[in-house]
Design a protein around this motif. Sequence first.
Motif, PDB file in Angstrom:
ATOM      1  N   SER B  41       0.826  -1.213   0.000  1.00 19.55           N
ATOM      2  CA  SER B  41       0.000   0.000   0.000  1.00 19.55           C
ATOM      3  C   SER B  41       0.861   1.265   0.000  1.00 19.55           C
ATOM      4  O   SER B  41       0.473   2.287  -0.556  1.00 19.55           O
ATOM      5  CB  SER B  41      -0.949  -0.004   1.201  1.00 19.55           C
ATOM      6  OG  SER B  41      -0.209  -0.112   2.394  1.00 19.55           O
ATOM      7  N   ILE B  42       2.036   1.185   0.610  1.00 17.29           N
ATOM      8  CA  ILE B  42       2.929   2.362   0.650  1.00 17.29           C
ATOM      9  C   ILE B  42       3.457   2.628  -0.768  1.00 17.29           C
ATOM     10  O   ILE B  42       3.514   3.775  -1.223  1.00 17.29           O
ATOM     11  CB  ILE B  42       4.134   2.122   1.596  1.00 17.29           C
ATOM     12  CG1 ILE B  42       3.695   1.531   2.926  1.00 17.29           C
ATOM     13  CG2 ILE B  42       4.954   3.389   1.772  1.00 17.29           C
ATOM     14  CD1 ILE B  42       2.934   2.402   3.839  1.00 17.29           C
ATOM     15  N   ALA B  44       1.962   1.872  -3.436  1.00 17.68           N
ATOM     16  CA  ALA B  44       0.838   2.341  -4.250  1.00 17.68           C
ATOM     17  C   ALA B  44       0.699   3.856  -4.150  1.00 17.68           C
ATOM     18  O   ALA B  44       0.397   4.533  -5.132  1.00 17.68           O
ATOM     19  CB  ALA B  44      -0.451   1.653  -3.812  1.00 17.68           C
ATOM     20  N   VAL B  45       0.958   4.401  -2.944  1.00 21.45           N
ATOM     21  CA  VAL B  45       0.873   5.863  -2.793  1.00 21.45           C
ATOM     22  C   VAL B  45       2.029   6.522  -3.549  1.00 21.45           C
ATOM     23  O   VAL B  45       1.844   7.560  -4.195  1.00 21.45           O
ATOM     24  CB  VAL B  45       0.879   6.279  -1.300  1.00 21.45           C
ATOM     25  CG1 VAL B  45       0.691   7.784  -1.176  1.00 21.45           C
ATOM     26  CG2 VAL B  45      -0.217   5.566  -0.547  1.00 21.45           C
ATOM     27  N   ASN B  46       3.213   5.897  -3.515  1.00 24.38           N
ATOM     28  CA  ASN B  46       4.337   6.420  -4.315  1.00 24.38           C
ATOM     29  C   ASN B  46       3.944   6.499  -5.781  1.00 24.38           C
ATOM     30  O   ASN B  46       4.234   7.472  -6.470  1.00 24.38           O
ATOM     31  CB  ASN B  46       5.548   5.482  -4.215  1.00 24.38           C
ATOM     32  CG  ASN B  46       6.343   5.722  -2.953  1.00 24.38           C
ATOM     33  OD1 ASN B  46       6.277   6.799  -2.375  1.00 24.38           O
ATOM     34  ND2 ASN B  46       7.090   4.732  -2.528  1.00 24.38           N
ATOM     35  N   MET B  48       0.997   6.751  -6.983  1.00 28.25           N
ATOM     36  CA  MET B  48      -0.005   7.807  -7.149  1.00 28.25           C
ATOM     37  C   MET B  48       0.665   9.176  -7.267  1.00 28.25           C
ATOM     38  O   MET B  48       0.259  10.015  -8.060  1.00 28.25           O
ATOM     39  CB  MET B  48      -0.900   7.789  -5.900  1.00 28.25           C
ATOM     40  CG  MET B  48      -2.327   8.074  -6.155  1.00 28.25           C
ATOM     41  SD  MET B  48      -3.079   6.722  -6.969  1.00 28.25           S
ATOM     42  CE  MET B  48      -3.134   5.555  -5.668  1.00 28.25           C
ATOM     43  N   ILE B  49       1.706   9.382  -6.450  1.00 22.72           N
ATOM     44  CA  ILE B  49       2.415  10.665  -6.469  1.00 22.72           C
ATOM     45  C   ILE B  49       3.106  10.845  -7.822  1.00 22.72           C
ATOM     46  O   ILE B  49       3.098  11.924  -8.409  1.00 22.72           O
ATOM     47  CB  ILE B  49       3.430  10.740  -5.295  1.00 22.72           C
ATOM     48  CG1 ILE B  49       2.658  10.814  -3.969  1.00 22.72           C
ATOM     49  CG2 ILE B  49       4.364  11.934  -5.435  1.00 22.72           C
ATOM     50  CD1 ILE B  49       3.508  10.655  -2.722  1.00 22.72           C
ATOM     51  N   ILE B  59      -4.301  12.672  -8.421  1.00 21.23           N
ATOM     52  CA  ILE B  59      -5.090  11.468  -8.637  1.00 21.23           C
ATOM     53  C   ILE B  59      -5.550  10.981  -7.276  1.00 21.23           C
ATOM     54  O   ILE B  59      -4.749  10.566  -6.450  1.00 21.23           O
ATOM     55  CB  ILE B  59      -4.234  10.369  -9.302  1.00 21.23           C
ATOM     56  CG1 ILE B  59      -3.540  10.911 -10.536  1.00 21.23           C
ATOM     57  CG2 ILE B  59      -5.066   9.130  -9.575  1.00 21.23           C
ATOM     58  CD1 ILE B  59      -4.151  10.572 -11.829  1.00 21.23           C
ATOM     59  N   SER B  60      -6.819  11.086  -7.035  1.00 22.86           N
ATOM     60  CA  SER B  60      -7.327  10.686  -5.734  1.00 22.86           C
ATOM     61  C   SER B  60      -8.193   9.447  -5.916  1.00 22.86           C
ATOM     62  O   SER B  60      -9.335   9.530  -6.324  1.00 22.86           O
ATOM     63  CB  SER B  60      -8.141  11.840  -5.157  1.00 22.86           C
ATOM     64  OG  SER B  60      -8.854  11.392  -4.051  1.00 22.86           O
ATOM     65  N   LEU B  61      -7.604   8.306  -5.655  1.00 21.97           N
ATOM     66  CA  LEU B  61      -8.345   7.062  -5.861  1.00 21.97           C
ATOM     67  C   LEU B  61      -8.763   6.517  -4.499  1.00 21.97           C
ATOM     68  O   LEU B  61      -8.051   5.732  -3.885  1.00 21.97           O
ATOM     69  CB  LEU B  61      -7.482   6.043  -6.597  1.00 21.97           C
ATOM     70  CG  LEU B  61      -6.994   6.472  -7.970  1.00 21.97           C
ATOM     71  CD1 LEU B  61      -6.154   5.375  -8.589  1.00 21.97           C
ATOM     72  CD2 LEU B  61      -8.162   6.797  -8.882  1.00 21.97           C
ATOM     73  N   GLU B  62      -9.901   6.988  -4.055  1.00 22.68           N
ATOM     74  CA  GLU B  62     -10.323   6.562  -2.725  1.00 22.68           C
ATOM     75  C   GLU B  62     -10.688   5.081  -2.698  1.00 22.68           C
ATOM     76  O   GLU B  62     -10.679   4.442  -1.661  1.00 22.68           O
ATOM     77  CB  GLU B  62     -11.477   7.443  -2.246  1.00 22.68           C
ATOM     78  CG  GLU B  62     -10.932   8.705  -1.594  1.00 22.68           C
ATOM     79  CD  GLU B  62     -11.844   9.894  -1.728  1.00 22.68           C
ATOM     80  OE1 GLU B  62     -13.046   9.680  -1.814  1.00 22.68           O
ATOM     81  OE2 GLU B  62     -11.322  11.029  -1.760  1.00 22.68           O
ATOM     82  N   PHE B  64      -8.992   2.794  -4.095  1.00 21.68           N
ATOM     83  CA  PHE B  64      -7.808   2.057  -4.548  1.00 21.68           C
ATOM     84  C   PHE B  64      -7.672   0.700  -3.861  1.00 21.68           C
ATOM     85  O   PHE B  64      -7.032  -0.203  -4.385  1.00 21.68           O
ATOM     86  CB  PHE B  64      -6.545   2.896  -4.322  1.00 21.68           C
ATOM     87  CG  PHE B  64      -5.384   2.419  -5.126  1.00 21.68           C
ATOM     88  CD1 PHE B  64      -5.248   2.788  -6.458  1.00 21.68           C
ATOM     89  CD2 PHE B  64      -4.431   1.577  -4.577  1.00 21.68           C
ATOM     90  CE1 PHE B  64      -4.190   2.324  -7.217  1.00 21.68           C
ATOM     91  CE2 PHE B  64      -3.361   1.113  -5.327  1.00 21.68           C
ATOM     92  CZ  PHE B  64      -3.244   1.492  -6.651  1.00 21.68           C
ATOM     93  N   HIS B  65      -8.288   0.565  -2.698  1.00 18.82           N
ATOM     94  CA  HIS B  65      -8.220  -0.721  -1.999  1.00 18.82           C
ATOM     95  C   HIS B  65      -8.823  -1.839  -2.839  1.00 18.82           C
ATOM     96  O   HIS B  65      -8.502  -3.007  -2.648  1.00 18.82           O
ATOM     97  CB  HIS B  65      -8.954  -0.636  -0.653  1.00 18.82           C
ATOM     98  CG  HIS B  65      -8.261   0.286   0.305  1.00 18.82           C
ATOM     99  ND1 HIS B  65      -7.114  -0.076   0.968  1.00 18.82           N
ATOM    100  CD2 HIS B  65      -8.531   1.557   0.678  1.00 18.82           C
ATOM    101  CE1 HIS B  65      -6.722   0.933   1.736  1.00 18.82           C
ATOM    102  NE2 HIS B  65      -7.552   1.932   1.567  1.00 18.82           N
TER     103      HIS B  65
END
Lengths: 147, 86
Positions: B41-42, B44-46, B48-49, B59-62, B64-65
Amino acid sequence: MKLTSDQERLLSQETLITVPFFDVDSMNIVWHGHYCKYLEVARCNLLDKIGYNYRDMKNSGFMFPVVDMQIKYVQPLLFEQQLRIVATLVEWECRLDIRYKIFDALDNRVLTKASTAQAAVNASTQQMQFACPAILIQQVNNLLEKS
Amino acid sequence: MTLTRDSLLAQIKIILQEQFDIEPDDVNLDSRLREDLDIDSIDAVNLMIELKSLTSKKISLENFHQVKTMSDMLDAVLAFLQQDKA
Protein backbone atom coordinates in the motif's frame (compact mmCIF):
# COMPACT_ATOMS: atom_id res chain seq x y z
CA MET A 1 5.32 19.10 -7.53
CA LYS A 2 8.29 21.38 -8.07
CA LEU A 3 8.29 24.17 -5.52
CA THR A 4 9.49 27.69 -6.26
CA SER A 5 11.99 29.10 -3.77
CA ASP A 6 9.25 31.34 -2.33
CA GLN A 7 6.94 28.37 -1.80
CA GLU A 8 9.77 26.32 -0.35
CA ARG A 9 10.44 29.06 2.18
CA LEU A 10 6.76 29.17 3.18
CA LEU A 11 6.64 25.40 3.59
CA SER A 12 9.85 25.26 5.66
CA GLN A 13 10.54 25.68 9.34
CA GLU A 14 13.81 25.92 11.22
CA THR A 15 14.47 24.27 14.57
CA LEU A 16 17.53 24.74 16.78
CA ILE A 17 18.79 21.84 18.90
CA THR A 18 21.94 21.44 20.97
CA VAL A 19 23.09 17.82 21.07
CA PRO A 20 22.45 16.52 24.62
CA PHE A 21 24.82 14.22 26.47
CA PHE A 22 22.29 11.39 26.73
CA ASP A 23 22.18 10.97 22.92
CA VAL A 24 25.90 10.41 22.31
CA ASP A 25 27.86 7.17 22.29
CA SER A 26 31.33 6.49 23.72
CA MET A 27 32.89 8.35 20.76
CA ASN A 28 30.86 11.51 21.60
CA ILE A 29 28.87 11.01 18.40
CA VAL A 30 25.06 10.91 18.27
CA TRP A 31 23.96 7.26 18.00
CA HIS A 32 22.25 6.82 14.62
CA GLY A 33 18.91 5.79 16.15
CA HIS A 34 18.50 9.12 17.93
CA TYR A 35 18.35 11.16 14.71
CA CYS A 36 14.69 10.36 14.17
CA LYS A 37 13.86 12.16 17.44
CA TYR A 38 15.46 15.35 16.15
CA LEU A 39 13.46 14.96 12.93
CA GLU A 40 10.30 14.59 15.02
CA VAL A 41 10.97 17.83 16.90
CA ALA A 42 11.58 19.63 13.59
CA ARG A 43 8.47 18.01 12.09
CA CYS A 44 6.24 19.13 14.99
CA ASN A 45 7.43 22.72 14.55
CA LEU A 46 6.74 22.55 10.81
CA LEU A 47 3.26 21.10 11.39
CA ASP A 48 2.54 23.91 13.87
CA LYS A 49 3.51 26.42 11.19
CA ILE A 50 1.24 24.72 8.64
CA GLY A 51 -1.58 24.76 11.18
CA TYR A 52 -2.21 21.01 11.10
CA ASN A 53 -0.31 19.48 13.99
CA TYR A 54 -0.82 16.08 15.64
CA ARG A 55 -3.63 17.47 17.80
CA ASP A 56 -5.38 18.91 14.71
CA MET A 57 -4.94 15.57 12.95
CA LYS A 58 -6.62 13.76 15.83
CA ASN A 59 -9.44 16.29 15.96
CA SER A 60 -10.03 15.87 12.22
CA GLY A 61 -10.31 12.08 12.59
CA PHE A 62 -6.97 11.12 11.05
CA MET A 63 -3.65 9.73 12.16
CA PHE A 64 -0.42 10.15 10.20
CA PRO A 65 1.99 7.33 11.08
CA VAL A 66 5.48 7.45 9.60
CA VAL A 67 5.57 4.80 6.85
CA ASP A 68 9.00 5.47 5.39
CA MET A 69 12.16 7.23 6.56
CA GLN A 70 15.58 7.79 5.04
CA ILE A 71 18.58 9.31 6.77
CA LYS A 72 21.92 10.08 5.15
CA TYR A 73 24.61 10.57 7.78
CA VAL A 74 26.85 13.00 5.89
CA GLN A 75 28.91 14.15 8.89
CA PRO A 76 28.70 13.06 12.56
CA LEU A 77 26.69 15.06 15.09
CA LEU A 78 28.77 15.73 18.21
CA PHE A 79 28.03 16.34 21.89
CA GLU A 80 27.05 20.00 22.51
CA GLN A 81 27.07 20.79 18.79
CA GLN A 82 24.46 23.40 17.90
CA LEU A 83 22.22 22.18 15.11
CA ARG A 84 19.87 23.99 12.77
CA ILE A 85 17.29 21.64 11.30
CA VAL A 86 15.32 22.80 8.28
CA ALA A 87 12.18 20.76 7.61
CA THR A 88 10.31 21.31 4.33
CA LEU A 89 6.94 19.94 3.31
CA VAL A 90 7.27 18.52 -0.24
CA GLU A 91 4.07 16.47 -0.75
CA TRP A 92 0.68 17.00 0.90
CA GLU A 93 -1.99 15.76 -1.50
CA CYS A 94 -1.44 12.00 -1.48
CA ARG A 95 0.75 11.82 1.60
CA LEU A 96 2.67 13.99 4.05
CA ASP A 97 6.28 13.95 2.83
CA ILE A 98 8.91 16.07 4.56
CA ARG A 99 12.58 16.60 3.70
CA TYR A 100 15.11 17.61 6.31
CA LYS A 101 18.58 19.07 6.33
CA ILE A 102 20.58 19.32 9.52
CA PHE A 103 23.22 22.06 9.46
CA ASP A 104 25.91 23.04 11.92
CA ALA A 105 24.30 26.21 13.27
CA LEU A 106 27.66 27.99 13.50
CA ASP A 107 29.35 27.27 10.18
CA ASN A 108 26.36 26.08 8.11
CA ARG A 109 27.92 22.78 7.04
CA VAL A 110 25.37 20.17 5.96
CA LEU A 111 25.58 17.32 8.46
CA THR A 112 22.54 15.19 7.66
CA LYS A 113 19.97 14.81 4.89
CA ALA A 114 16.73 12.96 5.60
CA SER A 115 13.15 12.42 4.52
CA THR A 116 10.00 10.97 6.02
CA ALA A 117 6.68 9.90 4.55
CA GLN A 118 3.48 9.82 6.63
CA ALA A 119 0.31 8.27 5.32
CA ALA A 120 -3.15 9.42 6.35
CA VAL A 121 -5.06 6.76 8.24
CA ASN A 122 -8.75 7.15 9.02
CA ALA A 123 -8.92 6.85 12.82
CA SER A 124 -12.33 5.20 12.90
CA THR A 125 -11.82 2.63 10.12
CA GLN A 126 -8.01 2.26 10.62
CA GLN A 127 -7.76 2.25 6.84
CA MET A 128 -4.90 3.97 5.04
CA GLN A 129 -6.05 6.75 2.73
CA PHE A 130 -4.70 7.32 -0.75
CA ALA A 131 -5.41 11.02 -0.51
CA CYS A 132 -4.81 13.45 2.34
CA PRO A 133 -7.81 15.00 4.10
CA ALA A 134 -9.09 18.23 2.53
CA ILE A 135 -8.35 20.19 5.70
CA LEU A 136 -4.59 19.59 5.31
CA ILE A 137 -4.62 20.60 1.64
CA GLN A 138 -6.59 23.73 2.57
CA GLN A 139 -4.11 24.69 5.30
CA VAL A 140 -1.19 24.31 2.87
CA ASN A 141 -2.98 26.33 0.19
CA ASN A 142 -3.68 29.09 2.74
CA LEU A 143 0.02 29.20 3.51
CA LEU A 144 1.01 29.22 -0.16
CA GLU A 145 -1.36 32.10 -0.90
CA LYS A 146 0.96 34.27 1.16
CA SER A 147 3.62 33.98 -1.56
CA MET B 1 -2.21 15.59 -22.59
CA THR B 2 -4.74 12.88 -23.34
CA LEU B 3 -3.85 9.53 -21.94
CA THR B 4 -4.93 6.40 -23.69
CA ARG B 5 -5.03 3.06 -21.92
CA ASP B 6 -1.89 1.96 -23.78
CA SER B 7 0.09 5.12 -23.12
CA LEU B 8 -0.90 5.04 -19.44
CA LEU B 9 0.27 1.41 -19.16
CA ALA B 10 3.57 2.36 -20.81
CA GLN B 11 4.04 5.26 -18.38
CA ILE B 12 3.22 3.10 -15.38
CA LYS B 13 5.74 0.50 -16.55
CA ILE B 14 8.42 3.21 -16.61
CA ILE B 15 7.49 4.34 -13.09
CA LEU B 16 7.50 0.74 -11.82
CA GLN B 17 10.94 0.19 -13.29
CA GLU B 18 12.37 3.43 -11.89
CA GLN B 19 10.78 3.18 -8.46
CA PHE B 20 10.69 -0.52 -7.75
CA ASP B 21 13.10 -2.17 -10.21
CA ILE B 22 10.26 -4.09 -11.84
CA GLU B 23 11.12 -5.16 -15.38
CA PRO B 24 8.61 -3.75 -17.90
CA ASP B 25 8.36 -7.18 -19.55
CA ASP B 26 7.13 -8.63 -16.27
CA VAL B 27 4.12 -6.29 -16.25
CA ASN B 28 0.93 -7.07 -18.14
CA LEU B 29 -2.75 -6.30 -17.74
CA ASP B 30 -3.33 -9.40 -15.62
CA SER B 31 -0.42 -8.75 -13.25
CA ARG B 32 -1.67 -8.74 -9.68
CA LEU B 33 -0.19 -5.73 -7.86
CA ARG B 34 0.39 -7.39 -4.52
CA GLU B 35 1.06 -11.00 -5.38
CA ASP B 36 2.92 -10.68 -8.71
CA LEU B 37 4.55 -7.26 -8.52
CA ASP B 38 5.04 -7.09 -4.73
CA ILE B 39 3.53 -3.59 -4.58
CA ASP B 40 2.31 -2.81 -1.06
CA SER B 41 0.00 0.00 0.00
CA ILE B 42 2.93 2.36 0.65
CA ASP B 43 4.30 1.69 -2.85
CA ALA B 44 0.84 2.34 -4.25
CA VAL B 45 0.87 5.86 -2.79
CA ASN B 46 4.34 6.42 -4.31
CA LEU B 47 2.86 5.37 -7.63
CA MET B 48 0.00 7.81 -7.15
CA ILE B 49 2.42 10.66 -6.47
CA GLU B 50 4.33 9.82 -9.67
CA LEU B 51 1.11 9.64 -11.67
CA LYS B 52 0.16 13.03 -10.28
CA SER B 53 3.29 14.63 -11.74
CA LEU B 54 2.62 12.81 -15.01
CA THR B 55 -0.95 14.02 -15.41
CA SER B 56 -0.46 17.36 -13.56
CA LYS B 57 -3.53 16.38 -11.59
CA LYS B 58 -4.03 15.06 -8.14
CA ILE B 59 -5.09 11.47 -8.64
CA SER B 60 -7.33 10.69 -5.73
CA LEU B 61 -8.34 7.06 -5.86
CA GLU B 62 -10.32 6.56 -2.72
CA ASN B 63 -11.38 3.14 -3.94
CA PHE B 64 -7.81 2.06 -4.55
CA HIS B 65 -8.22 -0.72 -2.00
CA GLN B 66 -10.35 -2.48 -4.60
CA VAL B 67 -7.65 -2.29 -7.26
CA LYS B 68 -6.20 -5.78 -7.61
CA THR B 69 -4.61 -5.96 -11.06
CA MET B 70 -2.84 -3.67 -13.48
CA SER B 71 -5.99 -3.64 -15.59
CA ASP B 72 -8.03 -2.47 -12.58
CA MET B 73 -5.51 0.30 -12.03
CA LEU B 74 -5.75 1.58 -15.60
CA ASP B 75 -9.56 1.56 -15.34
CA ALA B 76 -9.48 3.43 -12.04
CA VAL B 77 -7.02 6.12 -13.17
CA LEU B 78 -8.75 6.69 -16.52
CA ALA B 79 -12.17 6.81 -14.84
CA PHE B 80 -10.84 9.36 -12.37
CA LEU B 81 -9.36 11.55 -15.11
CA GLN B 82 -12.57 11.30 -17.14
CA GLN B 83 -14.74 12.21 -14.17
CA ASP B 84 -12.40 15.08 -13.29
CA LYS B 85 -12.75 16.45 -16.82
CA ALA B 86 -16.55 16.35 -16.75
